[in-house]
Design a protein around this motif. Structure first.
Motif, PDB file in Angstrom:
ATOM      1  N   HIS A  85       1.009  -1.074  -0.153  1.00  0.00           N
ATOM      2  CA  HIS A  85       0.204   0.098  -0.350  1.00  0.00           C
ATOM      3  C   HIS A  85       1.131   1.521   0.045  1.00  0.00           C
ATOM      4  CE1 HIS A  85      -3.982   2.391   2.339  1.00  0.00           C
ATOM      5  NE2 HIS A  85      -2.853   3.450   1.132  1.00  0.00           N
ATOM      6  N   SER A  86       1.944   1.631   1.178  1.00  0.00           N
ATOM      7  CA  SER A  86       2.699   2.739   1.095  1.00  0.00           C
ATOM      8  C   SER A  86       3.544   3.330  -0.003  1.00  0.00           C
ATOM      9  CB  SER A  86       3.605   2.384   2.018  1.00  0.00           C
ATOM     10  OG  SER A  86       4.237   3.160   2.180  1.00  0.00           O
ATOM     11  N   PRO A  87       4.316   1.656  -0.997  1.00  0.00           N
ATOM     12  CA  PRO A  87       4.794   2.134  -2.054  1.00  0.00           C
ATOM     13  C   PRO A  87       3.846   2.209  -3.203  1.00  0.00           C
ATOM     14  CG  PRO A  87       5.718  -0.009  -1.259  1.00  0.00           C
ATOM     15  CD  PRO A  87       4.348   0.721  -0.481  1.00  0.00           C
ATOM     16  N   GLN A  88       2.904   1.998  -3.121  1.00  0.00           N
ATOM     17  CA  GLN A  88       1.696   2.163  -4.268  1.00  0.00           C
ATOM     18  C   GLN A  88       1.452   3.621  -4.071  1.00  0.00           C
ATOM     19  OE1 GLN A  88      -0.742  -0.504  -3.685  1.00  0.00           O
ATOM     20  NE2 GLN A  88      -0.363  -2.287  -3.903  1.00  0.00           N
ATOM     21  N   SER A  89       1.002   4.559  -2.500  1.00  0.00           N
ATOM     22  CA  SER A  89       0.432   5.605  -2.835  1.00  0.00           C
ATOM     23  C   SER A  89       1.671   6.083  -2.945  1.00  0.00           C
ATOM     24  CB  SER A  89      -0.210   5.412  -1.092  1.00  0.00           C
ATOM     25  OG  SER A  89      -1.308   4.566  -1.391  1.00  0.00           O
ATOM     26  N   SER A  90       2.693   6.569  -2.673  1.00  0.00           N
ATOM     27  CA  SER A  90       3.768   7.175  -3.065  1.00  0.00           C
ATOM     28  C   SER A  90       3.934   6.791  -3.875  1.00  0.00           C
ATOM     29  CB  SER A  90       4.669   7.197  -1.831  1.00  0.00           C
ATOM     30  OG  SER A  90       5.463   5.805  -2.429  1.00  0.00           O
ATOM     31  N   LEU A  91       4.029   6.885  -5.432  1.00  0.00           N
ATOM     32  CA  LEU A  91       4.499   6.203  -6.303  1.00  0.00           C
ATOM     33  C   LEU A  91       3.309   7.098  -7.125  1.00  0.00           C
ATOM     34  CD1 LEU A  91       6.928   6.057  -8.160  1.00  0.00           C
ATOM     35  CD2 LEU A  91       5.918   3.949  -8.824  1.00  0.00           C
ATOM     36  N   SER A  92       2.236   6.927  -6.356  1.00  0.00           N
ATOM     37  CA  SER A  92       1.093   7.181  -7.526  1.00  0.00           C
ATOM     38  C   SER A  92       1.029   8.795  -7.076  1.00  0.00           C
ATOM     39  CB  SER A  92      -0.278   6.649  -6.740  1.00  0.00           C
ATOM     40  OG  SER A  92       0.142   5.066  -7.189  1.00  0.00           O
ATOM     41  N   ASP A  93       1.068   9.586  -6.074  1.00  0.00           N
ATOM     42  CA  ASP A  93       0.947  10.729  -5.751  1.00  0.00           C
ATOM     43  C   ASP A  93       2.461  11.617  -6.852  1.00  0.00           C
ATOM     44  OD1 ASP A  93       0.540  12.793  -4.576  1.00  0.00           O
ATOM     45  OD2 ASP A  93       2.420  12.827  -3.860  1.00  0.00           O
ATOM     46  N   TYR A  94       2.908  10.753  -7.025  1.00  0.00           N
ATOM     47  CA  TYR A  94       4.884  11.509  -7.631  1.00  0.00           C
ATOM     48  C   TYR A  94       4.193  11.335  -9.011  1.00  0.00           C
ATOM     49  CZ  TYR A  94       9.614  11.735  -8.625  1.00  0.00           C
ATOM     50  OH  TYR A  94      10.468  12.171  -9.202  1.00  0.00           O
ATOM     51  N   TYR A  95       3.962  10.644  -9.007  1.00  0.00           N
ATOM     52  CA  TYR A  95       3.316  10.487 -10.549  1.00  0.00           C
ATOM     53  C   TYR A  95       2.115  11.637 -11.652  1.00  0.00           C
ATOM     54  CZ  TYR A  95       5.604   6.530 -12.093  1.00  0.00           C
ATOM     55  OH  TYR A  95       6.744   5.859 -12.444  1.00  0.00           O
ATOM     56  N   ARG A  96       1.138  12.066 -10.495  1.00  0.00           N
ATOM     57  CA  ARG A  96       0.329  13.025 -10.425  1.00  0.00           C
ATOM     58  C   ARG A  96       1.328  14.430 -10.446  1.00  0.00           C
ATOM     59  NH1 ARG A  96      -5.461  11.844  -7.271  1.00  0.00           N
ATOM     60  NH2 ARG A  96      -4.256  11.005  -5.463  1.00  0.00           N
ATOM     61  N   GLN A  97       1.553  14.557  -9.187  1.00  0.00           N
ATOM     62  CA  GLN A  97       2.615  15.959  -9.080  1.00  0.00           C
ATOM     63  C   GLN A  97       3.306  16.045 -10.158  1.00  0.00           C
ATOM     64  OE1 GLN A  97       1.329  17.470  -7.260  1.00  0.00           O
ATOM     65  NE2 GLN A  97       0.149  16.072  -5.518  1.00  0.00           N
ATOM     66  N   ILE A  98       4.155  15.077 -11.230  1.00  0.00           N
ATOM     67  CA  ILE A  98       4.641  14.974 -12.349  1.00  0.00           C
ATOM     68  C   ILE A  98       4.358  15.617 -13.147  1.00  0.00           C
ATOM     69  CG2 ILE A  98       6.366  14.169 -13.934  1.00  0.00           C
ATOM     70  CD1 ILE A  98       7.373  11.595 -11.621  1.00  0.00           C
ATOM     71  N   HIS A  99       3.032  14.913 -13.407  1.00  0.00           N
ATOM     72  CA  HIS A  99       1.612  15.421 -14.681  1.00  0.00           C
ATOM     73  C   HIS A  99       1.161  16.653 -14.142  1.00  0.00           C
ATOM     74  CE1 HIS A  99      -1.024  14.189 -17.413  1.00  0.00           C
ATOM     75  NE2 HIS A  99      -1.661  15.293 -17.473  1.00  0.00           N
TER      76      HIS A  99
END
Length: 307
Positions: free
Chosen positions: A152-166
């Motif tokens: 859960h934790s790695p999934q959430s952090s990378l999802s947030d990162y990709y949204r901020q990149i976009h």
């Protein structure tokens, strides 16, 4: 005077990164709350703190096996999410955005789900493992710890990162909360010189959070470093075209899908399904999203940003 619809649109991060359920349900309710709390001059960070108590309360309700307590768990978690939406919308509409608020916002979601995983583990302990006569016992805690910390934790952090990149490529730095380890480490060192214990704690953890995101995205780091030197518009548009189809995956890997699965599995008194769902379905989506994003960055990196 802006209309409610105009304010709602202004409170979105972007149309690319908003989920259907949020656009048509969570955000409108969050905006009503935001306008109410703003009239009372309540800071968004206060609302985030309220959401933490609501989320922990939801977790407590989910440790019970009866339907009534579980329904209260659903209600409390929904209101925690409304508050989470409210603080972000207020921050964007009023300009009361702070890095501490962003970190507190991320922390609140972690606390909610920590409470939920703990509740599920506690609830399962005296129950039998499905299709056996063996009680879960300590294995319920192992299952939930693996699902929460390793998946859960790695999934959430990378999802947030990709949204901020976009959002960075879509709106620039002003419309994004994309940060990096080196920058945040410098801020930490400054707080260390000033002997600001609270600032040190926040920025030490946030810098490490950024470092973990960067470590998992080597092809993006290479591409982004080169693109920053050219700011090539054609490359920016190509990146957005490739990144946009991945945004639904970042949404799935954040809150709504998880919450719905928690609601259904707890109400059906089969909460063991939720951590298994994390380990299998959600991890599969995470791996796909990660590979596609790194592949996109590798392709653009190889093309070169000087064209």
């Amino acid at each position: 005077m802006a209309t409610f619809k105009e304010l709602l649109q202004a409170s979105f991060k972007s149309n690319d990164t908003e989920e259907w359920l949020d656009v048509h349900f969570t955000r409108p309710i969050g905006l009503v709350f935001a306008l109410f709390w703003n009239r009372l001059n309540v800071h968004p960070n206060v609302i985030t703190i309220i959401s933490i108590f609501l989320g922990v309360g939801a977790g407590w309700m989910f440790h019970y096996t009866d339907l009534a307590h579980n329904i209260w768990g659903v209600i409390l978690l929904m209101f925690a999410n409304f508050c989470d939406s409210t603080d972000g919308q207020m921050a964007r509409l009023t300009g009361k955005k702070t890095l501490i608020g962003r970190m507190l916002d991320g922390f609140s979601g972690d606390v909610w789900f920590f409470a939920i995983y703990a509740a599920i583990a506690w609830r399962l302990m005296p129950q039998n493992i499905p299709f056996t006569s063996i009680q879960w016992g300590i294995w319920s805690w192992v299952l939930c710890a693996v699902a929460g910390f390793l998946f859960h934790s790695p999934q959430s952090s990378l999802s947030d990162y990709y949204r901020q990149i976009h959002l960075f490529f879509l709106k620039g730095k002003e419309g994004s909360e994309l940060d990096n380890y080196e920058q945040q480490r410098r801020v930490y060192e400054q707080h260390k010189k000033e002997k600001n214990a609270v600032g040190m704690l926040f920025f030490y953890n946030y810098a490490n959070y950024c470092a973990s995101q960067e470590k998992r995205t080597p092809r993006f780091q290479s591409f982004f470093k080169k693109w920053l030197t050219t700011r090539n518009e054609d490359v920016r548009q190509k990146f957005l075209e490739g990144s946009r189809p991945l945004m639904p995956y970042t949404n799935i890997l954040t809150f709504n899908t998880r919450a719905i699965v928690v609601y259904i599995t707890c109400l059906l008194n089969q909460p063991w399904i939720y951590p298994l769902f994390e380990i299998t379905v959600m991890q599969g989506l995470y791996v796909y999203m990660h590979r596609k994003h790194e592949g996109l960055c590798a392709e653009l990196d190889e093309e070169g940003n000087s064209k």
